[in-house]
Design a protein around this motif. Structure first.
Motif, PDB file in Angstrom:
ATOM      1  N   HIS A  87     -25.897 105.350 -61.150  1.00  0.00           N
ATOM      2  CA  HIS A  87     -26.146 105.081 -59.701  1.00  0.00           C
ATOM      3  C   HIS A  87     -26.694 102.763 -59.006  1.00  0.00           C
ATOM      4  O   HIS A  87     -26.167 101.766 -58.534  1.00  0.00           O
ATOM      5  N   GLU A  88     -27.247 103.086 -60.574  1.00  0.00           N
ATOM      6  CA  GLU A  88     -28.178 101.486 -60.801  1.00  0.00           C
ATOM      7  C   GLU A  88     -26.434 100.588 -60.524  1.00  0.00           C
ATOM      8  O   GLU A  88     -26.511  98.870 -60.328  1.00  0.00           O
ATOM      9  N   LEU A  89     -25.948 101.417 -61.378  1.00  0.00           N
ATOM     10  CA  LEU A  89     -24.579 100.156 -61.585  1.00  0.00           C
ATOM     11  C   LEU A  89     -23.106 100.336 -60.340  1.00  0.00           C
ATOM     12  O   LEU A  89     -22.388  99.611 -60.436  1.00  0.00           O
ATOM     13  N   CYS A  90     -23.697 101.287 -59.775  1.00  0.00           N
ATOM     14  CA  CYS A  90     -22.592 101.911 -58.558  1.00  0.00           C
ATOM     15  C   CYS A  90     -22.919 101.080 -57.519  1.00  0.00           C
ATOM     16  O   CYS A  90     -23.526 100.466 -56.750  1.00  0.00           O
ATOM     17  N   ASP A  91     -21.002 100.353 -56.651  1.00  0.00           N
ATOM     18  CA  ASP A  91     -21.259  99.327 -56.338  1.00  0.00           C
ATOM     19  C   ASP A  91     -21.456  99.899 -54.735  1.00  0.00           C
ATOM     20  O   ASP A  91     -20.428  99.362 -53.190  1.00  0.00           O
ATOM     21  N   ILE A  92     -20.667 101.385 -54.805  1.00  0.00           N
ATOM     22  CA  ILE A  92     -20.204 101.687 -53.560  1.00  0.00           C
ATOM     23  C   ILE A  92     -19.036 102.072 -52.916  1.00  0.00           C
ATOM     24  O   ILE A  92     -18.760 101.818 -51.868  1.00  0.00           O
ATOM     25  N   CYS A  93     -17.985 101.261 -53.654  1.00  0.00           N
ATOM     26  CA  CYS A  93     -16.968 100.995 -53.828  1.00  0.00           C
ATOM     27  C   CYS A  93     -15.752 101.859 -52.736  1.00  0.00           C
ATOM     28  O   CYS A  93     -14.276 101.520 -52.641  1.00  0.00           O
ATOM     29  N   GLY A  94     -15.438 103.026 -53.511  1.00  0.00           N
ATOM     30  CA  GLY A  94     -14.756 104.437 -53.350  1.00  0.00           C
ATOM     31  C   GLY A  94     -13.668 104.209 -53.807  1.00  0.00           C
ATOM     32  O   GLY A  94     -12.248 104.911 -54.051  1.00  0.00           O
ATOM     33  N   THR A  95     -13.701 103.628 -54.946  1.00  0.00           N
ATOM     34  CA  THR A  95     -12.113 102.932 -55.774  1.00  0.00           C
ATOM     35  C   THR A  95     -12.019 105.051 -55.766  1.00  0.00           C
ATOM     36  O   THR A  95     -10.766 105.206 -56.481  1.00  0.00           O
ATOM     37  N   CYS A  96     -12.673 105.408 -56.862  1.00  0.00           N
ATOM     38  CA  CYS A  96     -13.070 106.234 -57.594  1.00  0.00           C
ATOM     39  C   CYS A  96     -12.277 108.096 -56.183  1.00  0.00           C
ATOM     40  O   CYS A  96     -11.618 108.992 -56.968  1.00  0.00           O
ATOM     41  N   VAL A  97     -12.582 107.614 -55.362  1.00  0.00           N
ATOM     42  CA  VAL A  97     -12.531 108.600 -54.304  1.00  0.00           C
ATOM     43  C   VAL A  97     -10.700 108.414 -54.423  1.00  0.00           C
ATOM     44  O   VAL A  97     -10.517 109.608 -54.541  1.00  0.00           O
ATOM     45  N   ALA A  98     -10.351 107.774 -54.661  1.00  0.00           N
ATOM     46  CA  ALA A  98      -8.712 107.230 -53.727  1.00  0.00           C
ATOM     47  C   ALA A  98      -8.062 108.059 -54.721  1.00  0.00           C
ATOM     48  O   ALA A  98      -6.701 108.430 -55.131  1.00  0.00           O
ATOM     49  N   VAL A  99      -8.805 108.022 -56.935  1.00  0.00           N
ATOM     50  CA  VAL A  99      -7.528 108.852 -57.416  1.00  0.00           C
ATOM     51  C   VAL A  99      -8.243 109.403 -58.025  1.00  0.00           C
ATOM     52  O   VAL A  99      -7.900 110.887 -58.460  1.00  0.00           O
TER      53      VAL A  99
END
Lengths: 56, 397
Positions: free
Chosen positions: A5-17
């Protein structure tokens, strides 16, 4: 898969793939449901912040 | 007062969602927009470059959301040679935070309602039929009923999945991106720059979009399947260290850009997908703001028509699909085939392409010329590219 969580920017790219809809994004957080996850590693590969690692 | 029933609920108040809301409301529907974040437009996940012709149909140009005007594009090949493009039309670098709010205000002016900090949790279904949206607002779970849901929830879209639509993007069809807003630069404010090459940005490119003569969005997108140990941040850091060693980073942003064709399914009974959620992005430039607004305007009009006629099934909503394909969807398909070509382009080919472009008088050099040359040797694709420039009068990006 695990989100750092310290690195995550919550951009959601992961969700798309994600082929199995194992990832949830809110305004503050990204969570991976390891009961659904098939360890395909797609999310880990595309994460621009390198915030996803293997493990639970 | 927010009602518990609207004709249409739009999820996501980015450009696609707010334009959809505006056109639906303008054509007589009652519309509620749900935005997860506390303000539309933030956090900014965008390089912010758009063409004047792309946005002018949707909103009066206002200096408050324009950082800079762009007249020139500079393309640099792996060997450092550059070609300058002067006649691709006027462009802007936006302040998305202000721009997105202005689009929402326009939707509100036409009667649409917006709730911020409203996080969509699920679709409400009765006998498998979508009848509303469950969302979280200030720690409280709420429900709103509607006849049509318009999903404009971006790259990270889940609403389409809740409706049973396969929205998964292949690794090769997503660009993984990092962008810095840099300060302390010395730049030409009217020139955007693009850097290509397999060592620079595999399967994508690096961009410099100036926001003033000393600040710029400097970012990178690389193809998802080419991101390994070395990811976009490592490539961008190398570039910035060499080109702007004394720059200060005032904003760091991560994100993903779908570079696919439009999803096979963008409507089902009672639901429509628009913008990044529908993968309506130019697969070569990665531009999605104008694409989303165009899709939003079509979807909004069709949704209002559906409300007026009381027909909410996929068969009726497919009018949106048809209109989209005619306007941009078919062009996007051609661009996607071209992008596949670019993925396999060697550095030598990039060098030759820029050398070729350099020889063209800069006032004759356009994207059409560039693309046509890029696909030389593939007659079918050349024809498709030529056709796509005839059919679509819409500017790229």
């Amino acid at each position: 898969m695990k989100v750092i969580h310290e690195l995550c920017d919550i951009c959601g790219t992961c969700v798309a793939v994600c082929p199995v809809d194992a990832i949830t994004v809110s305004e503050f957080n990204v969570e991976i449901d390891n009961d659904i996850c098939t360890n395909c590693l797609n999310c880990l590969k595309v994460c621009p912040a390198k915030a996803i690692v293997e493990g639970e | 007062m927010v009602k518990d029933r609207y004709d249409i609920v739009v999820i996501g108040a980015g450009p696609a969602g707010s334009v959809a809301a505006r056109y639906a409301a303008e054509n007589g529907a009652s519309v509620l927009m749900l935005e997860r974040d506390r303000e539309p437009g933030i956090p900014v996940r965008c390089a912010e470059g758009v063409s004047h012709n792309g946005i002018a149909p949707f909103i009066d140009i206002d200096k408050r959301w324009i950082a800079s005007q762009i007249d020139v594009a500079k393309l640099t090949s792996p060997n450092g040679e550059s070609a300058f493009m002067h006649n691709n039309g006027l462009g802007y670098v936006l302040e998305r935070r202000i721009f997105d709010t202005a689009l929402c205000a326009l939707a509100a002016k036409h009667g649409a309602r917006l709730i911020t900090k409203a996080d969509a949790l699920d679709l409400i279904k009765e006998n498998d039929k979508i009848t509303g949206v469950k969302y979280r607002y200030m720690g409280e779970t709420r429900e709103v009923k509607c006849d049509i849901v318009i999903a404009a929830d971006g790259t990270e879209s889940r609403v389409g999945r809740w409706a049973g639509i396969n929205t998964t993007v292949a690794l090769r069809d997503i660009d993984t991106c990092v962008q810095y807003t840099l300060a302390g630069l010395d730049l030409k404010k009217d020139t955007c720059e693009f850097y290509f090459g397999n060592e620079v940005s595999p399967g994508g490119y690096i961009w410099i979009f100036p926001k003033s003569d000393s600040t710029a969005n400097v970012g990178i997108g690389i193809a998802g399947h080419l991101s390994h140990e070395k990811g976009p941040k490592e490539y961008l850091d190398e570039f910035v260290a060499e080109r702007f060693p004394n720059a200060t980073i005032t904003y760091t942003m991560y994100g993903g850009v779908p570079t696919a064709a439009t999803l096979k399914e963008i409507v089902r009974d009672n639901i429509m997908l628009v913008g990044d959620a529908a993968r309506q992005v130019n697969p070569i430039t990665g531009g999605g703001v104008v694409q989303g607004m165009i899709a939003g305007s079509i979807a909004g009009k069709v949704a209002a028509e559906a409300v007026n006629q009381g027909q909410f099934d996929a068969k009726f909503l497919k009018k949106y699909r048809k209109e989209w394909d005619k306007t941009l969807g078919n062009t996007q398909k051609v661009m996607h085939s071209m992008k596949e070509k670019f993925l396999f382009m060697t550095d030598e080919r990039f060098n030759n392409l820029v050398s070729y472009c350099k020889k063209i008088p800069s006032d004759k050099f356009s994207l059409k010329v560039l693309f046509t040359e890029a696909v030389k040797g593939d007659p079918k694709l050349m024809l498709d590219v030529a056709k796509s420039f005839v059919v679509s009068k819409i500017k790229l990006k």
